[in-house]
Structures are given as C-alpha cells and as structure tokens.
Design a protein around this motif. Structure first.
Motif, mmCIF file in Angstrom:
data_model
loop_
_atom_site.group_PDB
_atom_site.id
_atom_site.type_symbol
_atom_site.label_atom_id
_atom_site.label_comp_id
_atom_site.label_asym_id
_atom_site.label_seq_id
_atom_site.Cartn_x
_atom_site.Cartn_y
_atom_site.Cartn_z
ATOM 1 N N GLY A 8 15.018 20.040 62.594
ATOM 2 C CA GLY A 8 16.177 19.272 62.151
ATOM 3 C C GLY A 8 16.633 18.187 63.111
ATOM 4 N N THR A 10 18.761 15.750 61.688
ATOM 5 C CA THR A 10 19.063 14.623 60.793
ATOM 6 C C THR A 10 19.933 15.124 59.635
ATOM 7 O OG1 THR A 10 17.098 15.100 59.468
ATOM 8 C CG2 THR A 10 16.832 13.498 61.251
ATOM 9 N N SER A 30 15.794 24.354 63.216
ATOM 10 C CA SER A 30 15.577 24.256 64.659
ATOM 11 C C SER A 30 16.132 22.927 65.165
ATOM 12 C CB SER A 30 14.086 24.341 64.960
ATOM 13 O OG SER A 30 13.872 24.110 66.330
ATOM 14 N N GLY A 49 13.470 23.568 72.698
ATOM 15 C CA GLY A 49 12.039 23.367 72.457
ATOM 16 C C GLY A 49 11.303 24.687 72.304
ATOM 17 N N PHE A 50 10.104 24.591 71.724
ATOM 18 C CA PHE A 50 9.273 25.780 71.499
ATOM 19 C C PHE A 50 8.262 25.968 72.623
ATOM 20 C CE2 PHE A 50 10.608 24.299 67.324
ATOM 21 C CZ PHE A 50 11.008 25.466 66.699
ATOM 22 N N GLY A 52 5.876 23.229 73.292
ATOM 23 C CA GLY A 52 4.691 22.539 72.790
ATOM 24 C C GLY A 52 4.175 23.116 71.482
ATOM 25 N N LYS A 193 16.881 0.987 66.465
ATOM 26 C CA LYS A 193 15.584 1.496 66.012
ATOM 27 C C LYS A 193 15.539 1.391 64.488
ATOM 28 C CE LYS A 193 15.125 4.987 69.636
ATOM 29 N NZ LYS A 193 15.181 6.435 69.934
HETATM 30 P P1 NAP Z 1 10.556 14.242 70.570
HETATM 31 O O1 NAP Z 1 10.428 13.245 71.669
HETATM 32 O O2 NAP Z 1 9.658 14.112 69.408
HETATM 33 O O3 NAP Z 1 10.391 15.727 71.118
HETATM 34 C C1 NAP Z 1 10.443 16.050 72.487
HETATM 35 C C2 NAP Z 1 10.498 17.562 72.599
HETATM 36 O O4 NAP Z 1 11.774 18.034 72.195
HETATM 37 C C3 NAP Z 1 9.504 18.267 71.691
HETATM 38 O O5 NAP Z 1 8.216 18.315 72.250
HETATM 39 C C4 NAP Z 1 10.166 19.616 71.516
HETATM 40 O O6 NAP Z 1 9.979 20.421 72.678
HETATM 41 C C5 NAP Z 1 11.636 19.273 71.494
HETATM 42 N N1 NAP Z 1 12.149 19.077 70.130
HETATM 43 C C6 NAP Z 1 12.339 17.933 69.450
HETATM 44 N N2 NAP Z 1 12.893 18.149 68.261
HETATM 45 C C7 NAP Z 1 13.060 19.491 68.172
HETATM 46 C C8 NAP Z 1 13.605 20.353 67.185
HETATM 47 N N3 NAP Z 1 14.101 19.859 66.027
HETATM 48 N N4 NAP Z 1 13.615 21.681 67.436
HETATM 49 C C9 NAP Z 1 13.133 22.195 68.613
HETATM 50 N N5 NAP Z 1 12.617 21.407 69.583
HETATM 51 C C10 NAP Z 1 12.586 20.083 69.364
HETATM 52 O O7 NAP Z 1 12.081 14.314 70.054
HETATM 53 P P2 NAP Z 1 13.307 13.320 70.339
HETATM 54 O O8 NAP Z 1 12.954 11.944 69.878
HETATM 55 O O9 NAP Z 1 13.783 13.552 71.728
HETATM 56 O O10 NAP Z 1 14.370 13.926 69.317
HETATM 57 C C11 NAP Z 1 14.981 15.172 69.578
HETATM 58 C C12 NAP Z 1 15.814 15.559 68.380
HETATM 59 O O11 NAP Z 1 16.797 14.575 68.142
HETATM 60 C C13 NAP Z 1 14.993 15.702 67.100
HETATM 61 O O12 NAP Z 1 15.339 16.936 66.508
HETATM 62 C C14 NAP Z 1 15.393 14.513 66.255
HETATM 63 O O13 NAP Z 1 15.463 14.815 64.879
HETATM 64 C C15 NAP Z 1 16.769 14.154 66.806
HETATM 65 N N6 NAP Z 1 17.016 12.701 66.783
HETATM 66 C C16 NAP Z 1 16.173 11.864 67.453
HETATM 67 C C17 NAP Z 1 16.416 10.490 67.412
HETATM 68 C C18 NAP Z 1 15.493 9.528 68.102
HETATM 69 O O14 NAP Z 1 15.793 8.312 68.092
HETATM 70 N N7 NAP Z 1 14.390 9.952 68.688
HETATM 71 C C19 NAP Z 1 17.527 10.011 66.705
HETATM 72 C C20 NAP Z 1 18.371 10.914 66.043
HETATM 73 C C21 NAP Z 1 18.108 12.249 66.094
HETATM 74 P P3 NAP Z 1 8.793 21.499 72.780
HETATM 75 O O15 NAP Z 1 7.543 20.708 72.942
HETATM 76 O O16 NAP Z 1 9.173 22.311 73.967
HETATM 77 O O17 NAP Z 1 8.798 22.288 71.501
#
Ligand code: NAP
Length: 243
Positions: A8, A10, A30, A49-50, A52, A193
């Motif tokens: 999740g 979003t 999650s 996080g899980f 990986g 973005k």
């Molecule tokens: P990412 O770079 O794709 O993920 C980095 C690490 O964070 C993953 O390898 C995982 O760790 C952990 N992770 C990410 N999403 C997770 C989830 N839903 N549940 C459990 N672990 C998660 O992710 P990110 O861009 O940092 O985004 C993190 C969260 O913020 C996401 O859930 C995303 O929907 C939300 N979000 C992101 C953005 C954005 O601009 N990137 C904007 C709005 C919301 P492990 O490898 O240890 O499992």
C-alpha cells in the motif's frame, strides 16, 4: 474467503482494501512505514520492509497468501520489482496497479526529465521553486544554492537549511488551495513526479492557469507482468484469480 496482501501507501490501496474486506476476504495492507500517521486502510495492517524479495516471498508463504496486489506508488520501483520476484518464488498471483500517467494539455509548459538529478539541473538560477516530490530525494535541489526552494511534504524534514521554506500538508488539494499557494509563495517553477491520478492533479491545473513552467519527472519503467489501471480493474483481476 481468500487471503490477500496489498502493498500500500496510496489511496487506491485503501480503496482496494475496503472493497476486498467488504467482500469477506482476509486482507492485509503492508505499509513501508515512511509516514508517522498513515491513513488507516480496512483490514489488517503490517508496517516495515520485508527484507527484499526473499523476505517478501517468505511472508507470502508463511501467511498462505492467495493473491498479491502491488498498489504502491508508480515511483516505488524497488518494492514493485521485489513483488514480481517474490510472487514468482512463492507461486502467488500478483498484479501491479498503475494509475494512468498525466499528459500535457494545451497551455502546459512541461519540461519532462527522467531523473531527480535532471530535474534539479533543469531549473534556471535564481528561480523560486515549489518541490512536491516528497522528502526523500531533496538532495540534488538542496545542492543548488542558487535556487529559492519551497518544499511541500506530509512529514517534517530534519536538517533542512533555514533558507528553505517548508510547507507541511497532506493532499488532496483543491485547485483553489493550489492557486493560493503558488501565489502566496511567489512560485515561478513547479517540480513534480508524474504520479498520475486525480488526487494530486490540481497543482498542474494551477500551474497552467498561472502560465508556470513545470519540471515533470517521468516514471520509472513499470514492472513486468499484469497491470491494472484502476481499482475496478484490479478488483476484477482479484475476483478472477480467487475463483
Ligand atoms: P521503494 O523505493 O520501491 O522501496 C524501498 C524499500 O521500502 C523496499 O525495498 C521495501 O523494503 C520497502 N517498502 C516499500 N514499500 C513497501 C510497502 N508497501 N510495504 C513494505 N515495505 C515496503 O519505495 P518508496 O518509493 O520509498 O516508497 C515507499 C512507500 O511510500 C510505498 O509504499 C509507496 O506506495 C509510498 N509512496 C511512495 C512515493 C514515491 O514517490 N516513491 C509517493 C507516495 C507514496 P524491503 O526490501 O525491506 O522489503
């Protein structure tokens, strides 16, 4: 009854959780744990996080998950790739929910770039910029001492230089909100973005109305495998795989 894991973070993930729980399934969402007070979805929640792709695969097996819906943000590329690999390992059907990207329309002045670094490099010296990219990737902009930065985030940003203005707010924002912010802060450029969807789109309309240039950071490549462009389509996929 099926066991469904939703990745999740979003609004779509929350809507899928609600509809799936209402349909009588056991649903867990999650969350990465980036936001201190996340909006709570229906069903169970797990945070963090899980470890990986292998960790996620182990979680799928240990919890006898029947279907995995990756409803993370279009820019969350690492968890999306992990979901693909983990679902393959654990033989669990997986879907990526990917809301349609934004496209420029008449009157837009977009400068499309592929990376955060390119976005920072695209800004002219001395301009007043609104950054709506979250708080994790501010580095390349902070390195440009010649910019006047306004950063909008949900969470506080530790160690932000005092010259940078921080606006803490959680969307969705109305067109009125966005026009007022651009005006009151004297914004000349917007950086965003290409998240897509309706909830964050008002800033684009506001920039268009004010004739402001926008640095649009385009999405990373989508993960391989099935995708759905809407909550309804994701629910239809779930219905099919559960049967
Ligand atoms: P990412 O770079 O794709 O993920 C980095 C690490 O964070 C993953 O390898 C995982 O760790 C952990 N992770 C990410 N999403 C997770 C989830 N839903 N549940 C459990 N672990 C998660 O992710 P990110 O861009 O940092 O985004 C993190 C969260 O913020 C996401 O859930 C995303 O929907 C939300 N979000 C992101 C953005 C954005 O601009 N990137 C904007 C709005 C919301 P492990 O490898 O240890 O499992």
């Amino acid at each position: 009854m099926a066991r469904v894991l939703i990745l999740g973070g979003t609004s779509e993930a929350r809507r899928i959780a609600e509809r799936t729980a209402d349909a009588g399934h056991e649903v867990t969402t999650s969350l990465a744990g980036r936001t201190s007070q996340p909006q709570k979805p229906a069903g169970r929640i797990r945070v963090g996080g899980f470890g990986g792709a292998d960790g996620l695969a182990a979680h799928l097996r240990a919890n006898a998950i029947d279907a995995l819906i990756d409803a993370t943000h279009p820019f969350a590329a690492r968890i999306a790739a992990n979901a693909v690999a983990a679902a393959q390992q654990a033989c669990v059907p997986r879907l990526k929910l990917l809301r349609p990207a934004w496209h420029p329309t008449e009157g837009d002045r977009w400068h499309s770039v592929a990376t955060i670094e390119a976005a920072a490099a695209a800004l002219p010296a001395g301009c007043r910029v609104l950054l709506t990219i979250g708080r994790q990737e501010l580095g390349p902009f902070l390195a440009r001492a010649d910019l006047s930065l306004v950063v909008r985030t949900i969470e506080a940003v530790p160690a932000l230089p005092s010259a940078v203005r921080l606006v803490r707010a959680r969307g969705p924002f109305t067109l009125h909100d966005e026009c007022a912010l651009l005006q009151s802060e004297g914004i000349e450029w917007l950086v965003t973005k290409n998240a897509g969807g309706g909830a964050a789109a008002a800033k684009l309309e506001a920039a268009r109305r004010r004739g402001l240039p926008v640095v649009m950071i385009e999405r990373p490549a989508p993960p391989p495998g099935p995708t759905a462009s809407s909550v309804e389509k994701a629910l239809a996929w779930l219905d099919q795989v559960i049967r």
